[in-house]
Write a protein that holds these residues in place. Structure first.
Motif, PDB file in Angstrom:
ATOM      1  N   LEU A 159       0.829  -1.207   0.000  1.00 49.08           N
ATOM      2  CA  LEU A 159       0.000   0.000   0.000  1.00 49.08           C
ATOM      3  C   LEU A 159       0.862   1.255   0.000  1.00 49.08           C
ATOM      4  CD1 LEU A 159      -2.755  -1.094   2.554  1.00 49.08           C
ATOM      5  CD2 LEU A 159      -3.049  -0.763   0.089  1.00 49.08           C
ATOM      6  N   ARG A 160       1.944   1.229   0.726  1.00 51.27           N
ATOM      7  CA  ARG A 160       2.857   2.381   0.777  1.00 51.27           C
ATOM      8  C   ARG A 160       3.509   2.642  -0.576  1.00 51.27           C
ATOM      9  NH1 ARG A 160       7.615   0.566   3.838  1.00 51.27           N
ATOM     10  NH2 ARG A 160       8.171  -0.127   1.739  1.00 51.27           N
ATOM     11  N   ASP A 161       3.788   1.568  -1.320  1.00 47.23           N
ATOM     12  CA  ASP A 161       4.495   1.702  -2.602  1.00 47.23           C
ATOM     13  C   ASP A 161       3.605   2.185  -3.750  1.00 47.23           C
ATOM     14  OD1 ASP A 161       6.729   0.767  -1.329  1.00 47.23           O
ATOM     15  OD2 ASP A 161       6.721  -1.211  -2.278  1.00 47.23           O
ATOM     16  N   GLN A 162       2.301   2.255  -3.522  1.00 46.93           N
ATOM     17  CA  GLN A 162       1.369   2.513  -4.618  1.00 46.93           C
ATOM     18  C   GLN A 162       1.706   3.780  -5.408  1.00 46.93           C
ATOM     19  OE1 GLN A 162      -2.301   0.933  -5.136  1.00 46.93           O
ATOM     20  NE2 GLN A 162      -0.872  -0.718  -4.733  1.00 46.93           N
ATOM     21  N   SER A 163       2.067   4.829  -4.726  1.00 46.07           N
ATOM     22  CA  SER A 163       2.259   6.120  -5.400  1.00 46.07           C
ATOM     23  C   SER A 163       3.525   6.167  -6.245  1.00 46.07           C
ATOM     24  CB  SER A 163       2.297   7.255  -4.370  1.00 46.07           C
ATOM     25  OG  SER A 163       3.364   7.052  -3.450  1.00 46.07           O
ATOM     26  N   SER A 164       4.496   5.309  -5.966  1.00 50.79           N
ATOM     27  CA  SER A 164       5.786   5.383  -6.671  1.00 50.79           C
ATOM     28  C   SER A 164       6.081   4.156  -7.526  1.00 50.79           C
ATOM     29  CB  SER A 164       6.917   5.563  -5.657  1.00 50.79           C
ATOM     30  OG  SER A 164       6.942   4.480  -4.729  1.00 50.79           O
ATOM     31  N   ALA A 165       5.173   3.198  -7.581  1.00 53.12           N
ATOM     32  CA  ALA A 165       5.441   1.947  -8.291  1.00 53.12           C
ATOM     33  C   ALA A 165       5.566   2.182  -9.792  1.00 53.12           C
ATOM     34  CB  ALA A 165       4.333   0.944  -8.003  1.00 53.12           C
ATOM     35  N   GLN A 166       6.555   1.541 -10.404  1.00 57.70           N
ATOM     36  CA  GLN A 166       6.747   1.580 -11.859  1.00 57.70           C
ATOM     37  C   GLN A 166       6.158   0.302 -12.454  1.00 57.70           C
ATOM     38  OE1 GLN A 166       8.189   4.315 -13.499  1.00 57.70           O
ATOM     39  NE2 GLN A 166       7.944   5.174 -11.441  1.00 57.70           N
ATOM     40  N   TRP A 167       4.964   0.414 -12.952  1.00 60.69           N
ATOM     41  CA  TRP A 167       4.219  -0.749 -13.416  1.00 60.69           C
ATOM     42  C   TRP A 167       4.335  -0.859 -14.938  1.00 60.69           C
ATOM     43  CZ3 TRP A 167       1.362  -4.128 -10.273  1.00 60.69           C
ATOM     44  CH2 TRP A 167       0.542  -5.052 -10.933  1.00 60.69           C
ATOM     45  N   ASP A 168       4.800  -2.002 -15.416  1.00 57.30           N
ATOM     46  CA  ASP A 168       4.950  -2.221 -16.852  1.00 57.30           C
ATOM     47  C   ASP A 168       3.645  -2.849 -17.378  1.00 57.30           C
ATOM     48  OD1 ASP A 168       5.592  -2.979 -19.441  1.00 57.30           O
ATOM     49  OD2 ASP A 168       7.594  -3.717 -18.935  1.00 57.30           O
ATOM     50  N   THR A 169       2.751  -1.990 -17.840  1.00 52.63           N
ATOM     51  CA  THR A 169       1.446  -2.459 -18.314  1.00 52.63           C
ATOM     52  C   THR A 169       1.591  -3.390 -19.511  1.00 52.63           C
ATOM     53  OG1 THR A 169       0.379  -0.445 -17.514  1.00 52.63           O
ATOM     54  CG2 THR A 169      -0.804  -1.720 -19.184  1.00 52.63           C
ATOM     55  N   ALA A 170       2.507  -3.074 -20.412  1.00 52.58           N
ATOM     56  CA  ALA A 170       2.690  -3.895 -21.617  1.00 52.58           C
ATOM     57  C   ALA A 170       3.113  -5.317 -21.248  1.00 52.58           C
ATOM     58  CB  ALA A 170       3.710  -3.254 -22.547  1.00 52.58           C
ATOM     59  N   LEU A 171       3.989  -5.460 -20.260  1.00 52.62           N
ATOM     60  CA  LEU A 171       4.429  -6.786 -19.829  1.00 52.62           C
ATOM     61  C   LEU A 171       3.250  -7.583 -19.279  1.00 52.62           C
ATOM     62  CD1 LEU A 171       6.644  -8.874 -19.150  1.00 52.62           C
ATOM     63  CD2 LEU A 171       6.954  -7.682 -16.960  1.00 52.62           C
ATOM     64  N   MET A 172       2.436  -6.954 -18.438  1.00 54.33           N
ATOM     65  CA  MET A 172       1.291  -7.650 -17.870  1.00 54.33           C
ATOM     66  C   MET A 172       0.291  -8.046 -18.959  1.00 54.33           C
ATOM     67  SD  MET A 172       1.784  -8.066 -14.610  1.00 54.33           S
ATOM     68  CE  MET A 172       3.489  -8.393 -15.108  1.00 54.33           C
ATOM     69  N   GLU A 173       0.101  -7.174 -19.956  1.00 53.13           N
ATOM     70  CA  GLU A 173      -0.835  -7.497 -21.030  1.00 53.13           C
ATOM     71  C   GLU A 173      -0.351  -8.686 -21.852  1.00 53.13           C
ATOM     72  OE1 GLU A 173      -1.687  -4.072 -23.376  1.00 53.13           O
ATOM     73  OE2 GLU A 173      -3.029  -3.197 -21.866  1.00 53.13           O
ATOM     74  N   ARG A 174       0.961  -8.775 -22.081  1.00 54.60           N
ATOM     75  CA  ARG A 174       1.493  -9.884 -22.886  1.00 54.60           C
ATOM     76  C   ARG A 174       1.238 -11.231 -22.234  1.00 54.60           C
ATOM     77  NH1 ARG A 174       6.136  -6.750 -23.557  1.00 54.60           N
ATOM     78  NH2 ARG A 174       7.413  -8.160 -22.323  1.00 54.60           N
ATOM     79  N   PHE A 175       1.073 -11.232 -20.919  1.00 51.82           N
ATOM     80  CA  PHE A 175       0.885 -12.498 -20.215  1.00 51.82           C
ATOM     81  C   PHE A 175      -0.507 -12.681 -19.608  1.00 51.82           C
ATOM     82  CE2 PHE A 175       5.421 -12.598 -20.614  1.00 51.82           C
ATOM     83  CZ  PHE A 175       5.711 -13.939 -20.718  1.00 51.82           C
ATOM     84  N   PHE A 176      -1.334 -11.622 -19.603  1.00 48.68           N
ATOM     85  CA  PHE A 176      -2.625 -11.776 -18.919  1.00 48.68           C
ATOM     86  C   PHE A 176      -3.840 -11.255 -19.676  1.00 48.68           C
ATOM     87  CE2 PHE A 176       0.538 -11.872 -15.470  1.00 48.68           C
ATOM     88  CZ  PHE A 176       0.218 -13.103 -14.940  1.00 48.68           C
ATOM     89  N   ILE A 177      -3.710 -10.282 -20.549  1.00 49.96           N
ATOM     90  CA  ILE A 177      -4.878  -9.773 -21.264  1.00 49.96           C
ATOM     91  C   ILE A 177      -5.053 -10.577 -22.542  1.00 49.96           C
ATOM     92  CG2 ILE A 177      -5.858  -7.819 -22.498  1.00 49.96           C
ATOM     93  CD1 ILE A 177      -6.089  -7.501 -19.532  1.00 49.96           C
ATOM     94  N   GLU A 178      -6.204 -11.226 -22.692  1.00 49.83           N
ATOM     95  CA  GLU A 178      -6.414 -12.233 -23.725  1.00 49.83           C
ATOM     96  C   GLU A 178      -6.030 -11.769 -25.126  1.00 49.83           C
ATOM     97  OE1 GLU A 178      -9.804 -15.516 -24.133  1.00 49.83           O
ATOM     98  OE2 GLU A 178     -10.550 -13.491 -24.534  1.00 49.83           O
ATOM     99  N   THR A 179      -6.340 -10.527 -25.481  1.00 53.68           N
ATOM    100  CA  THR A 179      -6.048 -10.065 -26.835  1.00 53.68           C
ATOM    101  C   THR A 179      -4.557 -10.024 -27.127  1.00 53.68           C
ATOM    102  OG1 THR A 179      -6.221  -7.792 -26.005  1.00 53.68           O
ATOM    103  CG2 THR A 179      -8.165  -8.712 -27.104  1.00 53.68           C
ATOM    104  N   LYS A 180      -3.735  -9.932 -26.077  1.00 55.70           N
ATOM    105  CA  LYS A 180      -2.273  -9.917 -26.247  1.00 55.70           C
ATOM    106  C   LYS A 180      -1.645 -11.258 -25.869  1.00 55.70           C
ATOM    107  CE  LYS A 180      -2.238  -5.553 -27.408  1.00 55.70           C
ATOM    108  NZ  LYS A 180      -1.694  -4.513 -26.520  1.00 55.70           N
ATOM    109  N   SER A 181      -2.162 -11.893 -24.833  1.00 53.17           N
ATOM    110  CA  SER A 181      -1.537 -13.139 -24.369  1.00 53.17           C
ATOM    111  C   SER A 181      -1.735 -14.284 -25.357  1.00 53.17           C
ATOM    112  CB  SER A 181      -2.054 -13.530 -22.980  1.00 53.17           C
ATOM    113  OG  SER A 181      -3.450 -13.715 -22.969  1.00 53.17           O
ATOM    114  N   THR A 182      -2.765 -14.212 -26.207  1.00 51.92           N
ATOM    115  CA  THR A 182      -2.900 -15.237 -27.233  1.00 51.92           C
ATOM    116  C   THR A 182      -1.758 -15.154 -28.251  1.00 51.92           C
ATOM    117  OG1 THR A 182      -4.496 -13.769 -28.313  1.00 51.92           O
ATOM    118  CG2 THR A 182      -5.379 -15.655 -27.120  1.00 51.92           C
ATOM    119  N   ASP A 183      -1.224 -13.949 -28.487  1.00 52.48           N
ATOM    120  CA  ASP A 183      -0.048 -13.832 -29.346  1.00 52.48           C
ATOM    121  C   ASP A 183       1.160 -14.513 -28.699  1.00 52.48           C
ATOM    122  OD1 ASP A 183      -1.351 -12.393 -31.353  1.00 52.48           O
ATOM    123  OD2 ASP A 183      -0.948 -10.470 -30.382  1.00 52.48           O
ATOM    124  N   THR A 184       1.299 -14.331 -27.390  1.00 54.55           N
ATOM    125  CA  THR A 184       2.383 -14.997 -26.658  1.00 54.55           C
ATOM    126  C   THR A 184       2.233 -16.507 -26.751  1.00 54.55           C
ATOM    127  OG1 THR A 184       2.390 -13.114 -25.120  1.00 54.55           O
ATOM    128  CG2 THR A 184       3.590 -15.093 -24.438  1.00 54.55           C
TER     129      THR A 184
END
Length: 382
Positions: A263-288
């Motif tokens: 919870l403390r890290d929320q404001s400063s976290a560097q989240w790689d959305t593209a990486l998460m999409e490649r492995f979890f969002i169906e429209t991208k993870s099917t390519d993987t």
């Protein structure tokens, strides 16, 4: 159930994934069915979707690949197992993608009322947070099955009594426990469930022996971190098994500290959305997935194109099995009937593959021919 990922063409092999329950209940007990599947291998890649991790796994060359992470299987003879390190949990519908939504709850947990989810440990974790002065807002969505005396050892039926004993007064205003006794095990449509994820700051999962958790996949697809034991991180690609995506609790006493840290890290976290999409969002993870399958085919010396992969509803279809009853996780069609129907109806199968739920769209009827006649008929087509 068996999931048709790709139909064979003149220039490319097809791909079918069979679940471990089907392997154990049908293929293992039916030599003729096994022979039929072996006969498909000139034109098909045969995959095995592991519906649970297996640390006593015995490699079976009938299957060209296993859908499991590198830590989910331990081959007892040390044989190298061809892996596609993804499974049903990696194909999250787009409705879970992050949006600009108010983060109302600090902590979200979604779990059926079964013992292996370690719900009492989750309650104790929240109790410890409150006792330490961290008044977090908590939402726990917990589908509860109908009472059945024979399941008393595996289902946490007295969940509300335990909750009412551990939390009192204003604490219950902060800690929202939704015990839901209808439409088990999926009471909410996915759009509604996605709203709860996007409205939360982080996801907590207290299971200590569950490796590939759909609910954790939903969290990473939604752009929120997960606090859990190491087993849950197996769903992540190796480079993401760290903060800000994953906060590991090595023991239950670590959960409150890791929650406060996340919870403390929320404001400063560097989240790689593209990486998460490649492995979890169906429209991208099917390519993987497609890339992994192409490599498996190349290693077998089989032709593979990157077209015509079935991309819909894989989060449900991959883990569903053929059984003797119809339900959210099953289809009342025998595996042999599915394979035979595809071999006899290639055009209709191709049309069905474009639908939201191809296997349900296939008008599969049980053959009136004898088993051996059916086997000879469709083996010859492969």
């Amino acid at each position: 159930m068996a999931c048709i990922l790709k139909l064979p063409t003149e220039n490319s092999v097809g791909v079918i994934s069979i679940t471990t329950p089907e392997r154990d209940s049908q293929i293992a007990n039916d030599p003729a069915l096994r022979s039929a599947i072996e006969g498909m291998k000139r034109k098909w890649l045969i995959g095995l979707h592991h519906n649970w991790h297996d640390h006593n796994f015995r490699y079976d060359p009938l299957f060209d690949f296993s859908m499991a992470g590198e830590d989910d299987l331990r081959e007892i003879n040390g044989t190298t197992v061809p892996l596609v390190p993804m499974d049903a949990c990696n194909f999250v519908p787009e409705t879970f993608k992050p949006r600009t939504t108010e983060k109302f709850w600090d902590i979200l947990y979604v779990a059926r009322a079964v013992q292996f989810k370690r719900i009492p440990e989750f309650f104790q974790c929240i109790r410890d947070l409150y006792d330490a002065g961290h008044k977090c807002r908590v939402l726990f969505i917990c589908p509860v099955p109908s009472y059945d005396a024979k399941n008393q050892n595996t289902v946490f039926y007295n969940i509300r009594e335990v909750y009412d004993t551990m939390f009192i007064g204003a604490e219950r205003d902060l800690f929202n426990l939704l015990t839901i006794d209808y439409r088990y095990p999926f009471p909410f449509d996915l759009d509604t469930l996605a709203h709860f994820y996007r409205s939360s700051k982080l996801f907590v999962h207290t299971a200590d022996d569950e490796r590939r958790c759909r609910v954790a996949g939903y969290a990473w697809a939604s752009g929120i971190p997960v606090v859990a034991m190491n087993c849950v991180a197996g769903l992540l690609p190796p480079e993401a098994r760290k903060t800000p995506y994953f906060y590991e609790a090595k023991q239950y006493a670590d959960f409150p500290t890791q929650i406060v840290r996340a919870l403390r890290d929320q404001s400063s976290a560097q989240w790689d959305t593209a990486l998460m999409e490649r492995f979890f969002i169906e429209t991208k993870s099917t390519d993987t997935l497609n890339s992994y399958l192409q490599k498996i085919a190349m290693d077998r010396g089989l032709p593979y194109d990157l077209e015509n992969l079935s991309r819909k509803n894989l989060s449900i279809r991959l883990g569903r099995h053929h059984v003797d009853s119809e339900g959210p996780n099953s289809l009342n069609v025998k595996l042999i009937d599915l394979i035979e129907w595809i071999s006899n109806n290639p055009t209709e199968a191709q049309h069905a593959l474009q639908s939201e739920d191809p296997e349900r769209a296939m008008n599969i009827k049980k053959s009136e021919l004898g088993l051996l006649e059916r086997l000879r008929s469709f083996i010859s087509k492969f």
